[in-house]
Write an enzyme that holds these catalytic residues in place. Structure first.
Site, PDB file in Angstrom:
ATOM      1  N   VAL A 116       2.383   5.861  14.019  1.00 35.66           N
ATOM      2  CA  VAL A 116       1.795   4.762  13.114  1.00 35.66           C
ATOM      3  C   VAL A 116       2.549   3.411  13.532  1.00 35.66           C
ATOM      4  O   VAL A 116       1.601   2.426  13.598  1.00 35.66           O
ATOM      5  CB  VAL A 116       1.506   5.291  11.618  1.00 35.66           C
ATOM      6  CG1 VAL A 116       1.107   3.961  10.999  1.00 35.66           C
ATOM      7  CG2 VAL A 116       0.739   6.458  11.692  1.00 35.66           C
ATOM      8  N   GLY A 117       3.801   3.499  13.594  1.00 31.37           N
ATOM      9  CA  GLY A 117       4.516   2.344  13.730  1.00 31.37           C
ATOM     10  C   GLY A 117       4.011   1.430  14.944  1.00 31.37           C
ATOM     11  O   GLY A 117       3.898   0.358  14.933  1.00 31.37           O
ATOM     12  N   GLU A 135      11.288  15.290  15.652  1.00 34.50           N
ATOM     13  CA  GLU A 135      11.640  15.091  14.199  1.00 34.50           C
ATOM     14  C   GLU A 135      10.947  16.270  13.501  1.00 34.50           C
ATOM     15  O   GLU A 135       9.700  16.432  13.508  1.00 34.50           O
ATOM     16  CB  GLU A 135      11.149  13.650  13.839  1.00 34.50           C
ATOM     17  CG  GLU A 135      11.308  13.302  12.286  1.00 34.50           C
ATOM     18  CD  GLU A 135      11.200  12.062  11.845  1.00 34.50           C
ATOM     19  OE1 GLU A 135      10.036  11.457  12.200  1.00 34.50           O
ATOM     20  OE2 GLU A 135      12.042  11.259  11.078  1.00 34.50           O
ATOM     21  N   CYS A 161      13.985   9.931   6.682  1.00 37.61           N
ATOM     22  CA  CYS A 161      14.288   9.391   8.186  1.00 37.61           C
ATOM     23  C   CYS A 161      15.584   9.374   8.757  1.00 37.61           C
ATOM     24  O   CYS A 161      15.695   9.465   9.986  1.00 37.61           O
ATOM     25  CB  CYS A 161      13.496   7.841   7.996  1.00 37.61           C
ATOM     26  SG  CYS A 161      14.511   6.944   6.865  1.00 37.61           S
ATOM     27  N   GLU A 193      10.378   0.755  10.337  1.00 41.05           N
ATOM     28  CA  GLU A 193      11.438   1.612  10.041  1.00 41.05           C
ATOM     29  C   GLU A 193      10.605   3.160  10.087  1.00 41.05           C
ATOM     30  O   GLU A 193       9.864   3.639   9.265  1.00 41.05           O
ATOM     31  CB  GLU A 193      11.988   1.679   8.425  1.00 41.05           C
ATOM     32  CG  GLU A 193      13.229   1.961   8.530  1.00 41.05           C
ATOM     33  CD  GLU A 193      13.562   3.304   7.939  1.00 41.05           C
ATOM     34  OE1 GLU A 193      13.484   4.191   8.719  1.00 41.05           O
ATOM     35  OE2 GLU A 193      13.385   3.306   6.738  1.00 41.05           O
ATOM     36  N   GLY A 240       7.347   4.667   8.069  1.00 39.53           N
ATOM     37  CA  GLY A 240       6.465   5.798   8.186  1.00 39.53           C
ATOM     38  C   GLY A 240       6.770   6.472   9.609  1.00 39.53           C
ATOM     39  O   GLY A 240       8.005   6.297  10.257  1.00 39.53           O
ATOM     40  N   SER A 241       5.873   6.988  10.188  1.00 36.78           N
ATOM     41  CA  SER A 241       5.969   7.652  11.474  1.00 36.78           C
ATOM     42  C   SER A 241       6.204   6.654  12.807  1.00 36.78           C
ATOM     43  O   SER A 241       5.493   5.676  12.604  1.00 36.78           O
ATOM     44  CB  SER A 241       4.802   8.722  11.614  1.00 36.78           C
ATOM     45  OG  SER A 241       3.702   7.854  11.929  1.00 36.78           O
ATOM     46  N   THR A 242       6.825   6.962  13.554  1.00 37.95           N
ATOM     47  CA  THR A 242       6.884   6.190  14.927  1.00 37.95           C
ATOM     48  C   THR A 242       5.416   6.091  15.450  1.00 37.95           C
ATOM     49  O   THR A 242       5.107   5.091  16.089  1.00 37.95           O
ATOM     50  CB  THR A 242       7.726   6.963  16.014  1.00 37.95           C
ATOM     51  OG1 THR A 242       9.238   6.859  15.323  1.00 37.95           O
ATOM     52  CG2 THR A 242       7.760   6.126  17.212  1.00 37.95           C
ATOM     53  N   LYS A 255       1.085  -1.066  -0.047  1.00 44.61           N
ATOM     54  CA  LYS A 255      -0.020   0.044   0.164  1.00 44.61           C
ATOM     55  C   LYS A 255       0.791   1.516   0.030  1.00 44.61           C
ATOM     56  O   LYS A 255       1.653   1.603   1.031  1.00 44.61           O
ATOM     57  CB  LYS A 255      -0.901   0.077   1.303  1.00 44.61           C
ATOM     58  CG  LYS A 255      -1.896   1.106   0.932  1.00 44.61           C
ATOM     59  CD  LYS A 255      -2.465   1.680   2.189  1.00 44.61           C
ATOM     60  CE  LYS A 255      -1.941   2.564   3.046  1.00 44.61           C
ATOM     61  NZ  LYS A 255      -1.723   4.017   2.443  1.00 44.61           N
TER      62      LYS A 255
HETATM   63  P1  NAI Z   1       2.409   7.952   8.493  1.00 45.24           P
HETATM   64  O1  NAI Z   1       2.917   7.106   9.214  1.00 45.24           O
HETATM   65  O2  NAI Z   1       0.898   8.239   8.803  1.00 45.24           O
HETATM   66  O3  NAI Z   1       2.248   7.354   6.894  1.00 45.24           O
HETATM   67  C1  NAI Z   1       3.095   6.276   6.396  1.00 45.24           C
HETATM   68  C2  NAI Z   1       2.290   5.176   5.756  1.00 45.24           C
HETATM   69  O4  NAI Z   1       1.365   4.700   6.844  1.00 45.24           O
HETATM   70  C3  NAI Z   1       1.190   5.746   4.704  1.00 45.24           C
HETATM   71  O5  NAI Z   1       1.074   4.559   3.646  1.00 45.24           O
HETATM   72  C4  NAI Z   1       0.055   5.483   5.671  1.00 45.24           C
HETATM   73  O6  NAI Z   1      -1.168   5.498   4.560  1.00 45.24           O
HETATM   74  C5  NAI Z   1       0.199   4.479   6.397  1.00 45.24           C
HETATM   75  N1  NAI Z   1      -0.886   4.705   7.480  1.00 45.24           N
HETATM   76  C6  NAI Z   1      -1.146   5.523   8.189  1.00 45.24           C
HETATM   77  N2  NAI Z   1      -1.997   5.288   9.311  1.00 45.24           N
HETATM   78  C7  NAI Z   1      -2.020   4.116   9.422  1.00 45.24           C
HETATM   79  C8  NAI Z   1      -2.719   2.952  10.137  1.00 45.24           C
HETATM   80  N3  NAI Z   1      -3.515   3.442  11.235  1.00 45.24           N
HETATM   81  N4  NAI Z   1      -2.600   1.577   9.825  1.00 45.24           N
HETATM   82  C9  NAI Z   1      -1.899   1.072   8.774  1.00 45.24           C
HETATM   83  N5  NAI Z   1      -1.145   1.979   8.053  1.00 45.24           N
HETATM   84  C10 NAI Z   1      -1.424   3.636   8.385  1.00 45.24           C
HETATM   85  O7  NAI Z   1       3.219   9.222   8.200  1.00 45.24           O
HETATM   86  P2  NAI Z   1       2.703  10.741   7.819  1.00 45.24           P
HETATM   87  O8  NAI Z   1       1.627  11.315   8.438  1.00 45.24           O
HETATM   88  O9  NAI Z   1       2.523  10.927   6.227  1.00 45.24           O
HETATM   89  O10 NAI Z   1       3.802  11.786   8.329  1.00 45.24           O
HETATM   90  C11 NAI Z   1       3.833  11.975   9.459  1.00 45.24           C
HETATM   91  C12 NAI Z   1       5.417  12.173  10.117  1.00 45.24           C
HETATM   92  O11 NAI Z   1       5.863  10.774  10.100  1.00 45.24           O
HETATM   93  C13 NAI Z   1       6.359  13.018   9.157  1.00 45.24           C
HETATM   94  O12 NAI Z   1       6.458  14.334   9.503  1.00 45.24           O
HETATM   95  C14 NAI Z   1       7.649  12.457   9.495  1.00 45.24           C
HETATM   96  O13 NAI Z   1       8.333  12.822  10.763  1.00 45.24           O
HETATM   97  C15 NAI Z   1       7.054  10.947   9.637  1.00 45.24           C
HETATM   98  N6  NAI Z   1       7.600  10.021   8.678  1.00 45.24           N
HETATM   99  C16 NAI Z   1       8.727   9.147   8.563  1.00 45.24           C
HETATM  100  C17 NAI Z   1       8.929   8.599   7.357  1.00 45.24           C
HETATM  101  C18 NAI Z   1      10.249   7.473   7.367  1.00 45.24           C
HETATM  102  O14 NAI Z   1      11.054   7.502   6.403  1.00 45.24           O
HETATM  103  N7  NAI Z   1      10.367   6.911   8.445  1.00 45.24           N
HETATM  104  C19 NAI Z   1       8.262   8.599   6.092  1.00 45.24           C
HETATM  105  C20 NAI Z   1       7.134   9.405   6.195  1.00 45.24           C
HETATM  106  C21 NAI Z   1       6.795  10.264   7.548  1.00 45.24           C
END
Ligand code: NAI
Ligand code: MG
Length: 501
Positions: A247-248, A401, A299, A265, A243-245, A190
């Protein structure tokens, strides 16, 4: 549904034909969730609308991945053939590099030169690296007694869910798909809802690469809906998330429902240490790359600079001189080095964190403001590259971050203090240090709490080298052999060859 393709006329004049559906079982399907709209961060306009997956659509995709796992067209082919399919996929990505780079830049905002010359080649290199692994995966024989032959089989972990972010849409897809396919798993991937386009184009190439139906399913959808359904699905064996910590942590909870294997990650606040014996100019060049690349949306961005006080003025003026080379503007323009941030939400978050830092006493050395009116002529999520000095460990910006083009500078006196400051974080993803003292270059990496340490460079990963973090930066590793092993299970076989009871 028929494969509904649209013709997109990109700002660089290129026409790209793109399917809009959910890619399940090598077919295009409509989604039953509300359609997604993706925007260009450069002009804030909607690019197009796409099908989006509901929990029911996710279930369909998981079923198709499950069926493919044991279908002869995938399970029974040779490991070498799996490798060849990965090679073919890599070649197709390279062949269509202009289309992919166009979509990536349009959807995400990164400079076209970066999409074309860095991201696409990185995705290709990752798939080729794992293509080479496909027929080199094997178990062990284990000596026990004369009557027993004990050995291990390394088998695919099964159906994998992969949830990826918006900062490197194509590269993250390749980091996930490479090891999965080399290992013989099947996958439901996804993409992030902010940047769904390049993955749809990639899906077109999956079938052309010869991958059988159901092996790779690519479904767009929202995090709370499609992502959540995938993470909590009872027939998924493993989940890989970037993605974000926050949501992780949610994914970890969902994964517990059926004890999915997980690799996460997540966030970072990575330090970059400059010791007085460093090549100061080299340190400044890498500090710039390490924090400002990809609009700071990395990240592993080494955005927390720790500089020995004796070289602070020299270092700072070198860094500020390098930053003046930045050209912020339309990512399709030839000379642009920094495009817009990905969304209004990220743009607001970054500007607000800069505001908090200033309120708490940080000094703006350069930038610190929006460039929407100037670089964007009234549109787009443009932010000036920003350096904040005088930052202390009691300030919010030292810990949060930012995920934007913002660097903080904190001074230290001794190596011990530098290490203490470096480790003063809930995160532990990466770190960089600059020194010409070979003893220090060996000693300090051992003391830093992070999954990766760069000595005299920053943010130059390779597919061969494990990538990932400790503390709240994640669980497990991607890339390298470690990344592959997270898609494999070890099965022990005890073969009785003669002993009678
Ligand atoms: P996010 O963690 O919400 O999104 C990442 C992925 O997770 C997307 O595909 C999203 O659709 C999915 N997702 C969101 N909620 C979910 C859930 N409940 N269950 C399963 N999947 C879910 O990140 P967001 O809101 O776009 O960015 C927020 C912050 O996260 C950024 O400001 C940054 O600090 C951090 N981030 C870190 C990344 C990394 O490479 N480690 C990449 C993107 C964001
Ligand atoms: Mg977009």
């Amino acid at each position: 549904m028929e494969n509904i393709e649209i013709q997109l006329k990109a700002p660089n004049g290129r026409t790209v034909v793109l399917p809009t559906g959910l890619f399940i079982n090598n077919e295009w399907k409509s989604g039953s969730a509300k359609r997604l709209e993706t925007r260009s961060p450069t002009d804030e306009q909607v690019i197009c609308s796409l099908e989006a997956a509901s929990a029911g659509d996710i279930d369909l995709a998981v079923r198709s991945a499950r069926a493919a796992l044991t279908h002869a067209s995938w399970r029974d082919i040779s490991a070498a053939e799996r490798g060849q399919m990965l090679h073919k996929l890599a070649a197709l990505i390279y062949e269509h590099k202009e289309d992919l780079a166009t979509l990536e830049t349009w959807d995400n905002g990164k400079p076209y030169s970066v999409s074309l010359e860095e991201d696409v080649p990185e995705a290709v290199a990752c798939l080729r690296y794992y293509a080479g692994w496909a027929d080199k995966i094997h178990g062990q024989t284990i000596p026990t007694t004369c009557q027993k032959f004990a050995y291990t089989l390394t088998q695919p972990v099964g159906v994998c869910a992969q949830i990826i972010p918006w900062n490197y849409p194509l590269v993250m897809a390749s980091w996930k798909l490479g090891p999965t396919l080399a290992a013989g798993c099947t996958v439901v991937l996804k993409p992030a809802e902010q940047t769904p386009l390049s993955a749809l184009f990639l899906a077109k190439l999956v079938e052309a690469a010869g991958l059988p139906p159901g092996v790779v399913n690519i479904v767009n959808g929202r995090g709370q809906e499609a992502g959540h359904a995938l993470a909590s699905h009872m027939d998924v064996d493993k989940i890989a998330f970037t993605g974000s910590t926050m949501v992780g942590k949610e994914i970890m909870r969902s994964a517990s429902l059926n004890l999915k294997k997980i690799t996460l990650e997540t966030g970072g606040k990575s330090p970059l240490l400059v010791f007085e014996d460093a090549d100061i100019h080299q340190a400044a060049e890498w500090a710039f790359i390490g924090a400002m690349s990809n609009q700071g949306q990395v990240c592993t961005a080494t955005s927390r600079l720790l500089v020995q006080d004796s070289v602070l003025p020299r270092f700072l003026s070198a860094l500020l001189a390098i930053i003046t080379r930045t050209v912020v503007g339309n990512p399709f323009a030839k000379d642009t080095t920094q495009g817009p941030q990905v969304t209004q939400q990220q743009y607001d978050k970054i500007l607000s964190l800069i505001g908090v830092a200033v309120k708490e006493g940080a000094k703006v050395e350069c930038g610190g403001q929006s460039l929407r009116e100037t670089a964007g002529r009234g549109r787009g999520y443009f932010i000036a590259p920003t350096v904040l000095s005088g930052v202390t460990s009691s300030m919010t910006i030292f810990h949060e971050e930012v995920f934007g083009p913002v660097l903080t500078v904190t001074s230290f006196e001794t190596e011990q203090e530098a290490v203490r400051l470096a480790n003063d974080s809930i995160y532990g993803l990466a770190a960089a240090l600059f020194t010409r003292d070979v003893e220090r270059a060996h000693r300090v990496p051992q003391l830093l709490q992070s999954g990766m340490v760069w000595v005299n460079s920053s943010n130059d990963p390779n597919p061969q080298v494990p990538f990932g973090g400790i503390k709240q930066s994640g669980i497990g590793r991607e890339l390298g052999e470690a990344g592959l092993s997270s898609y494999l299970e070890t099965k022990s076989v005890h073969l009785n060859i003669g002993a009678k009871l």
